[in-house]
Design an enzyme around this catalytic site. Structure first.
Site, PDB file in Angstrom:
ATOM      1  N   HIS A 150      39.511  33.862  54.770  1.00 49.50           N
ATOM      2  CA  HIS A 150      39.207  35.293  54.732  1.00 49.50           C
ATOM      3  C   HIS A 150      40.423  36.164  55.046  1.00 49.50           C
ATOM      4  O   HIS A 150      40.514  37.315  54.593  1.00 49.50           O
ATOM      5  CB  HIS A 150      38.079  35.609  55.725  1.00 49.50           C
ATOM      6  N   ASP A 388      32.439  31.242  34.753  1.00 45.80           N
ATOM      7  CA  ASP A 388      32.087  30.423  33.579  1.00 45.80           C
ATOM      8  C   ASP A 388      33.281  29.542  33.240  1.00 45.80           C
ATOM      9  O   ASP A 388      34.331  30.028  32.822  1.00 45.80           O
ATOM     10  CB  ASP A 388      31.739  31.370  32.415  1.00 45.80           C
TER      11      ASP A 388
END
Length: 444
Positions: A150, A388
């Site tokens: 993070h 994708d």
């Protein structure tokens, strides 16, 4: 579900033949927003139905994306003056190949449990800033576990990177390209600190020590259960109407309805507070992330890569939160988020550049119990479903297993109809009450 690790290796950025590899001696100083966020790895899990691309294609796409997002292939460190930096040394990320001994259908939908930790590399004591695990199931389905540090980037930037990884796998140019300059947040001269940042984004080391002692005398973390709740579109619509029902009053500044997010978080704040059985005189707050890209003036482009989040802290006495109707809590949330505006972000930048050395961030992933408070991580607007690899979008995605009491995750349901899944970690003793009231529009 048994998961067997087949291989684990470090992979490095792949530079096309027509590109001269950049220097591995450069670094990027961390911004004030990077320094105040969670110093931890966050893991998410994707599931894909067959047909799925081969591991080699997923790996090559990742290497190509790392050539554009070089920070992920670097390491956290310090420069010669001891200033925290990301070293762009191209040392690479971890890529793990694994296999599971069952079909995906047997274990779907994934329940929030410790078994999810087998689907991605470990989160602690890791030098790599990104790790990927591809796990093949006997039916041909694929689960991709992705972990990212993070300190390098917030959820907005990380989701942009994930979309870019998919583009690279499909042979497309990465678009849009990230904005890498972390030096754009300069303090004003003279500084203008208009808000109180001590006790909000920062706390003194001594306060953290006291909090750690408090937690050690509290429940043990084995008592925490992560409960998944599905909120239908119909329920969310009713909740929004109820939450906004007083907005037409003359006392209200606005007659616009509150957002679905504000309405749902207000509802969960009340339901969890009631389930916890807290004293009416206790104070409770929620930590809500606010994206500075939309707030700062001039606006920071969406392509900015790094952390650009501060937090709103709506706060209430327990008795007021439960006695007043839902619009009360929703207004507290709305007003607190609105307050984190351009002036607030500028004030924070000025404060963080002149702060006392004794101050450390309040953001802490090592705190396992947030009671009487809450935190909400909303992934509702991130394009996580757009990852994708060349065979279509994921069947589903979800956070890994984070059993921190009171740290909620909200994400779009994989049904794809606008419904929302909430992952709510609670103490086992509080769960029966929460289950009983979580679909009630009236908690009184």
């Amino acid at each position: 579900m048994k998961v067997k690790i087949e291989s684990s290796k470090i992979i490095k950025p792949f530079y096309e033949d027509n590109i001269i590899p950049p220097s591995t001696k450069t670094y990027i100083p961390l911004s004030v927003f990077d320094k105040v966020t969670y110093e931890a790895q966050i893991a998410i899990i994707y599931a894909y139905r067959p047909p799925t691309p081969p591991n080699a294609a997923i790996q090559l796409g990742l290497q190509k994306a790392l050539a554009i997002y070089r920070e992920w292939a670097g390491r956290l460190g310090k420069d010669e003056n001891g200033i925290p930096v990301i070293s762009l040394n191209d040392e690479g990320v971890r890529f793990v190949e694994a296999s599971a001994d069952s079909t995906l259908d047997k274990v779907m939908p994934f329940k929030p449990s410790a078994s999810l930790l087998n689907l991605h590399p470990r989160l602690n004591n890791v030098v790599e800033l990104v790790q990927v695990q591809v796990t093949r199931f006997t039916c041909g389905s694929l689960v991709v576990g992705f972990t990212a540090h993070h300190t390098v980037a917030d959820g907005h930037s990380t989701s942009n990177f994930l979309v870019a990884w998919g583009q690279a796998c499909r042979g497309l140019d990465i678009n849009p390209l990230p904005l890498h300059d972390r030096t754009i947040f300069n303090p004003r001269n003279p500084p203008l600190i208009e808000y109180e940042h001590k006790g909000t984004e920062f706390m003194s080391k001594s306060v953290k020590k006291e909090n750690s002692l408090d937690e050690s005398t509290h429940h043990v973390t084995e008592d925490i259960v992560v409960h998944k709740v599905h909120f239908t579109v119909e329920f969310l619509a009713k909740l929004k109407v109820k939450a906004s029902s007083m907005n037409n009053n003359n006392n209200s500044n606005s007659n616009r309805p509150y957002s679905t997010f504000e309405s749902l978080v207000a509802h969960l704040w009340r339901a969890i507070t009631k389930a916890r059985g807290l004293s009416g005189f206790e104070t409770t707050h929620i930590r809500i992330s606010v994206n500075g890209r939309m707030r700062l003036n001039p606006r920071v482009p969406n392509e900015y890569f790094g952390n650009l989040v501060l937090w709103a802290f709506p706060t209430s006495k327990v008795k007021d939160l439960l006695r007043e109707p839902l619009p009360y809590a929703t207004k507290l949330i709305h007003d607190a988020v609105v307050k984190v505006n351009n002036n607030y972000f500028r004030s924070f930048i000025d404060f963080a550049n002149h702060k006392d050395e004794d101050l450390i961030p309040t953001a802490d992933m090592n705190k396992h119990i947030l009671c009487p408070n809450l935190e909400v991580d909303s992934w509702l607007r991130f394009p996580f479903y757009d990852l994708d690899f060349g065979m279509g979008c994921p069947y589903m995605f979800m956070p890994s297993y984070f059993p921190t009491e009171g740290m909620m995750f909200l994400l779009p349901s994989f049904i794809g109809d606008g419904s929302i899944d909430a992952f709510i970690p609670l103490f086992q003793d509080n769960l029966p009450t929460f289950k009983k009231i979580c679909y009630s529009l009236d908690l009184a």
